[in-house]
Design a protein around this motif. Structure first.
Motif, mmCIF file in Angstrom:
data_model
loop_
_atom_site.group_PDB
_atom_site.id
_atom_site.type_symbol
_atom_site.label_atom_id
_atom_site.label_comp_id
_atom_site.label_asym_id
_atom_site.label_seq_id
_atom_site.Cartn_x
_atom_site.Cartn_y
_atom_site.Cartn_z
ATOM 1 N N LEU A 239 0.842 -1.187 0.000
ATOM 2 C CA LEU A 239 0.000 0.000 0.000
ATOM 3 C C LEU A 239 0.881 1.243 0.000
ATOM 4 O O LEU A 239 2.037 1.186 0.433
ATOM 5 C CB LEU A 239 -0.910 0.015 1.238
ATOM 6 N N PRO A 240 0.360 2.372 -0.469
ATOM 7 C CA PRO A 240 1.159 3.600 -0.398
ATOM 8 C C PRO A 240 1.425 3.982 1.054
ATOM 9 O O PRO A 240 0.600 3.730 1.933
ATOM 10 C CB PRO A 240 0.267 4.639 -1.093
ATOM 11 N N ALA A 241 2.572 4.568 1.301
ATOM 12 C CA ALA A 241 2.933 4.974 2.664
ATOM 13 C C ALA A 241 1.991 6.069 3.141
ATOM 14 O O ALA A 241 1.646 6.990 2.401
ATOM 15 C CB ALA A 241 4.376 5.459 2.695
ATOM 16 N N ARG A 242 1.541 5.945 4.393
ATOM 17 C CA ARG A 242 0.708 6.996 4.961
ATOM 18 C C ARG A 242 1.535 8.256 5.187
ATOM 19 O O ARG A 242 2.761 8.192 5.311
ATOM 20 C CB ARG A 242 0.117 6.523 6.283
ATOM 21 N N ARG A 243 0.859 9.373 5.261
ATOM 22 C CA ARG A 243 1.538 10.607 5.608
ATOM 23 C C ARG A 243 2.155 10.459 7.000
ATOM 24 O O ARG A 243 1.578 9.792 7.873
ATOM 25 C CB ARG A 243 0.551 11.778 5.589
ATOM 26 N N PRO A 244 3.322 11.051 7.262
ATOM 27 C CA PRO A 244 3.971 10.887 8.565
ATOM 28 C C PRO A 244 3.069 11.330 9.707
ATOM 29 O O PRO A 244 2.349 12.332 9.605
ATOM 30 C CB PRO A 244 5.206 11.792 8.456
ATOM 31 N N VAL A 245 3.106 10.581 10.806
ATOM 32 C CA VAL A 245 2.237 10.867 11.950
ATOM 33 C C VAL A 245 2.432 12.295 12.437
ATOM 34 O O VAL A 245 1.463 13.022 12.700
ATOM 35 C CB VAL A 245 2.514 9.861 13.095
ATOM 36 N N ALA A 246 3.689 12.709 12.582
ATOM 37 C CA ALA A 246 3.964 14.040 13.130
ATOM 38 C C ALA A 246 3.381 15.153 12.271
ATOM 39 O O ALA A 246 3.103 16.248 12.769
ATOM 40 C CB ALA A 246 5.479 14.236 13.270
ATOM 41 N N VAL A 247 3.179 14.873 10.995
ATOM 42 C CA VAL A 247 2.623 15.873 10.088
ATOM 43 C C VAL A 247 1.099 15.800 10.075
ATOM 44 O O VAL A 247 0.407 16.805 10.222
ATOM 45 C CB VAL A 247 3.169 15.673 8.657
ATOM 46 N N ARG A 248 0.581 14.602 9.943
ATOM 47 C CA ARG A 248 -0.862 14.486 9.700
ATOM 48 C C ARG A 248 -1.717 14.832 10.916
ATOM 49 O O ARG A 248 -2.863 15.241 10.753
ATOM 50 C CB ARG A 248 -1.205 13.101 9.174
ATOM 51 N N ILE A 249 -1.178 14.672 12.136
ATOM 52 C CA ILE A 249 -2.007 15.006 13.297
ATOM 53 C C ILE A 249 -2.107 16.509 13.511
ATOM 54 O O ILE A 249 -2.829 16.966 14.396
ATOM 55 C CB ILE A 249 -1.505 14.323 14.584
ATOM 56 N N THR A 250 -1.415 17.277 12.678
ATOM 57 C CA THR A 250 -1.515 18.735 12.774
ATOM 58 C C THR A 250 -2.590 19.287 11.843
ATOM 59 O O THR A 250 -2.819 20.504 11.843
ATOM 60 C CB THR A 250 -0.173 19.400 12.430
ATOM 61 N N ASP A 251 -3.213 18.436 11.042
ATOM 62 C CA ASP A 251 -4.254 18.900 10.133
ATOM 63 C C ASP A 251 -5.338 17.826 10.027
ATOM 64 O O ASP A 251 -5.307 16.816 10.725
ATOM 65 C CB ASP A 251 -3.679 19.248 8.749
ATOM 66 N N TRP A 252 -6.323 18.054 9.167
ATOM 67 C CA TRP A 252 -7.452 17.134 9.021
ATOM 68 C C TRP A 252 -7.488 16.515 7.630
ATOM 69 O O TRP A 252 -8.502 15.928 7.247
ATOM 70 C CB TRP A 252 -8.759 17.874 9.316
ATOM 71 N N ARG A 253 -6.418 16.615 6.884
ATOM 72 C CA ARG A 253 -6.384 16.049 5.536
ATOM 73 C C ARG A 253 -6.303 14.527 5.597
ATOM 74 O O ARG A 253 -5.955 13.943 6.621
ATOM 75 C CB ARG A 253 -5.204 16.619 4.752
ATOM 76 N N GLU A 254 -6.622 13.892 4.487
ATOM 77 C CA GLU A 254 -6.651 12.429 4.456
ATOM 78 C C GLU A 254 -5.281 11.844 4.774
ATOM 79 O O GLU A 254 -4.247 12.407 4.417
ATOM 80 C CB GLU A 254 -7.145 11.944 3.087
ATOM 81 N N VAL A 255 -5.319 10.701 5.434
ATOM 82 C CA VAL A 255 -4.104 10.037 5.898
ATOM 83 C C VAL A 255 -3.273 9.514 4.736
ATOM 84 O O VAL A 255 -2.045 9.587 4.742
ATOM 85 C CB VAL A 255 -4.473 8.881 6.853
ATOM 86 N N TYR A 256 -3.950 8.987 3.698
ATOM 87 C CA TYR A 256 -3.237 8.360 2.584
ATOM 88 C C TYR A 256 -3.032 9.343 1.440
ATOM 89 O O TYR A 256 -3.988 9.963 0.970
ATOM 90 C CB TYR A 256 -4.019 7.156 2.056
ATOM 91 N N PRO A 257 -1.807 9.501 0.966
ATOM 92 C CA PRO A 257 -1.587 10.280 -0.253
ATOM 93 C C PRO A 257 -1.931 9.427 -1.468
ATOM 94 O O PRO A 257 -2.100 8.205 -1.349
ATOM 95 C CB PRO A 257 -0.083 10.575 -0.198
ATOM 96 N N PRO A 258 -2.064 10.019 -2.638
ATOM 97 C CA PRO A 258 -2.307 9.202 -3.844
ATOM 98 C C PRO A 258 -1.161 8.224 -4.076
ATOM 99 O O PRO A 258 0.002 8.521 -3.794
ATOM 100 C CB PRO A 258 -2.386 10.248 -4.962
ATOM 101 N N ALA A 259 -1.500 7.057 -4.577
ATOM 102 C CA ALA A 259 -0.470 6.064 -4.897
ATOM 103 C C ALA A 259 0.136 6.381 -6.258
ATOM 104 O O ALA A 259 -0.512 6.953 -7.133
ATOM 105 C CB ALA A 259 -1.069 4.664 -4.896
ATOM 106 N N GLY A 260 1.361 5.990 -6.432
ATOM 107 C CA GLY A 260 2.006 6.185 -7.727
ATOM 108 C C GLY A 260 1.437 5.241 -8.772
ATOM 109 O O GLY A 260 0.940 4.154 -8.461
ATOM 110 N N ALA A 261 1.511 5.639 -10.031
ATOM 111 C CA ALA A 261 0.942 4.843 -11.120
ATOM 112 C C ALA A 261 1.582 3.461 -11.211
ATOM 113 O O ALA A 261 0.891 2.461 -11.453
ATOM 114 C CB ALA A 261 1.103 5.592 -12.445
ATOM 115 N N GLU A 262 2.898 3.387 -11.005
ATOM 116 C CA GLU A 262 3.574 2.096 -11.116
ATOM 117 C C GLU A 262 3.172 1.157 -9.979
ATOM 118 O O GLU A 262 2.972 -0.047 -10.201
ATOM 119 C CB GLU A 262 5.093 2.295 -11.119
ATOM 120 N N LEU A 263 3.028 1.697 -8.762
ATOM 121 C CA LEU A 263 2.605 0.870 -7.635
ATOM 122 C C LEU A 263 1.220 0.290 -7.884
ATOM 123 O O LEU A 263 0.990 -0.913 -7.661
ATOM 124 C CB LEU A 263 2.603 1.699 -6.351
ATOM 125 N N ILE A 264 0.299 1.100 -8.352
ATOM 126 C CA ILE A 264 -1.062 0.616 -8.597
ATOM 127 C C ILE A 264 -1.075 -0.391 -9.738
ATOM 128 O O ILE A 264 -1.804 -1.395 -9.688
ATOM 129 C CB ILE A 264 -1.999 1.797 -8.885
#
Length: 502
Positions: A14-39
């Motif tokens: 799965l794509p890496a989640r946004r870093p904990v220290a960053v994401r708990i400072t906002d309300w944006r989605e935890v998962y960034p878009p996955a790269g085309a090759e990974l999908i």
């Protein structure tokens, strides 16, 4: 032709989640878009099985091997079309559904990790937006028939879209101030940013669906008035009656709340901030319900509890304990208890759990502790065992295991008891059954002719895929009831149940 060796060449990732220290400072989605090759690699793991059990795991009947192979070969436009053929809102399910389709993936039968069906789904849904937007499909001619949909959650919206595309005039009534049901104010933005709802609303509006917010059917508009305006009515009011624990000493203390009241208040703050309006996290009566600086105890181990956990982190809680009545589940499927392809009882770690907090299993609250002023200051818990006797759950506290946890804010996330008792039920002449839900005949009608029911209001609190499936099926029944030409897709009937071992 799929790649028969894809699952051997690529591991589940799965794509890496946004870093904990960053994401708990906002309300944006935890998962960034996955790269085309990974999908592409993950879609390549799908074998296009002779009997794709993922179809049975998903009540929508999604054509999972089809759109996996279309992604593998880079045919994104066809993948978008294939996905939308069975699912009105894949951007919702791809973010929120726990993916029973993956539990039924044939790779699991051989001890392999299942295909990342849910991740591929959300990438296709996002590709639809990126490659030209969600194009409306208005009908050239109206049938002259009108339908009222009461409730704007996924069941109501799916039914509204299906009926509008069949040529019927559809009006969605929502008692809240915005469309979306629990998707709008019950689901935190770090799981579902509300732009996804707004895009679908724009599409439905372009297809002719009318939206009326702030209208409480049974109060602002009577059932008789509604039936006078429309040829059929669909009730899709959800199952919002939260399960409580009134017998626990100290339950009336200030600071002990239903989980949904906390989530709704928090989501309203986020929505207001997006509109540039300051708003505190408060209950309707103005009582603060913010976790900032508080010791929080969340009672419950499911999705709602995890949502509360993530919200508490972002609000700046001093500490969080999440309590689960049951022992810690195994990390892998117990084939004797939950044979493939059924939904397994396993330990599920949500993104919120890696953000902090302590999980405590096999405990029950014995008392909410008063600070002497009527405010909760802690919870007294005990270790417990849980048994089934004659079909009943029996919880036994272990002597000498009691201890106290600090708690300024306690959230009850222990499930739902069905749809709320509300004036519209009596006015339509329908009643809740023993499960707190509303029964449906085989044609999705209630005891009142011309009044249909779907989603959690009929099924009880369930998954978003079941809500959409029931909304589509009820729309097909309403279309037939109105004498519409042809037929609409009906993926489930009212008696359909999830895969289970007999």
């Amino acid at each position: 032709m799929p790649d028969p060796n894809g699952f051997l060449r690529y591991e589940r990732q799965l794509p890496a989640r946004r870093p904990v220290a960053v994401r708990i400072t906002d309300w944006r989605e935890v998962y960034p878009p996955a790269g085309a090759e990974l999908i592409r690699e993950q879609a390549t793991r799908c074998m296009d099985c002779g009997i794709p059990f993922c179809h049975d795991g998903c009540p929508l009947g999604n054509r999972i091997p089809d759109w996996n192979d279309l992604v593998r070969t880079g045919n994104w436009d066809a993948a978008v079309e294939s996905l939308h053929a069975t699912n009105n809102f894949p951007e919702f399910t791809g973010r929120l559904c726990p993916a029973p389709c993956e539990a039924a993936c044939v790779l699991g039968l051989g001890g392999q990790q299942p295909v990342t069906i849910k991740q591929v789904e959300v990438e296709i849904a996002d590709a639809a937006v990126a490659r030209g937007g969600l194009n409306p499909h208005p009908v050239p001619a109206s049938t002259g028939r009108s339908v009222a949909v009461v409730g704007s959650g996924p069941a109501g919206l799916a039914a509204a879209q299906q009926l509008a595309r069949a040529g019927h005039a559809v009006t969605v009534y929502e008692r809240d101030d915005a469309i979306g049901g629990l998707l709008r104010y019950g689901i935190p933005d770090f799981k579902l940013e509300k732009q996804h709802i707004d895009r679908r609303m724009a599409q439905l509006a372009a297809e002719g669906v009318q939206f009326r917010t702030g209208v409480n059917i049974g109060v602002d508009v009577t059932a008789e008035e509604l039936r006078g305006r429309h040829d059929a009515v669909l009730l899709a009011c959800g199952a919002l009656q939260g399960r409580d624990t009134p017998e626990t000493p100290g339950r009336p203390l200030r600071g002990v709340h239903q989980a949904m009241t906390h989530l709704v208040a928090a989501n309203r703050v986020v929505a207001a901030a997006g509109d540039g309006r300051p708003a505190p996290a408060v209950l309707p009566d103005g009582t603060p319900i913010d976790a900032a600086g508080r010791h929080v105890v969340i009672i419950g181990g499911g999705d709602t509890a995890a949502d509360c956990l993530g919200v508490a982190h972002r609000q700046g809680a001093a500490g969080v304990h999440q309590l689960d009545l049951y022992p810690e589940p195994p990390h892998g499927r117990d084939a004797e208890r939950d044979p493939w392809p059924t939904w397994p009882w396993v330990l599920r770690n949500y993104p919120a759990h890696e953000e902090g907090g302590d999980r405590v299993f096999a405990v029950a609250v014995q008392e909410f502790v008063d600070d002497g002023t009527g405010q909760v200051k802690g919870v007294r818990i005990a270790e417990v065992t849980v048994e089934r006797r004659d079909g009943r759950r029996v919880v036994t506290a272990l002597p000498g295991s009691e201890r106290e946890l600090p708690a300024d804010l306690v959230l009850l996330a222990i499930g739902f008891e069905g749809t709320e008792e509300q004036p519209l039920l009596a006015q339509f002449g329908v009643a809740r059954n023993a499960r707190g839900a509303v029964d449906a005949r085989p044609d999705w009608q209630t005891d009142a002719d011309g009044v249909f029911v779907a989603g959690d209001m009929h099924r009880g609190a369930s998954l978003i895929v079941w809500a959409i499936a029931e909304g589509r099926a009820a729309a097909a029944a309403i279309h037939s009831y109105l004498g519409g030409t042809g037929s609409l897709p009906a993926p489930v009937d009212p008696a359909r149940q999830p895969l289970a071992a007999r």
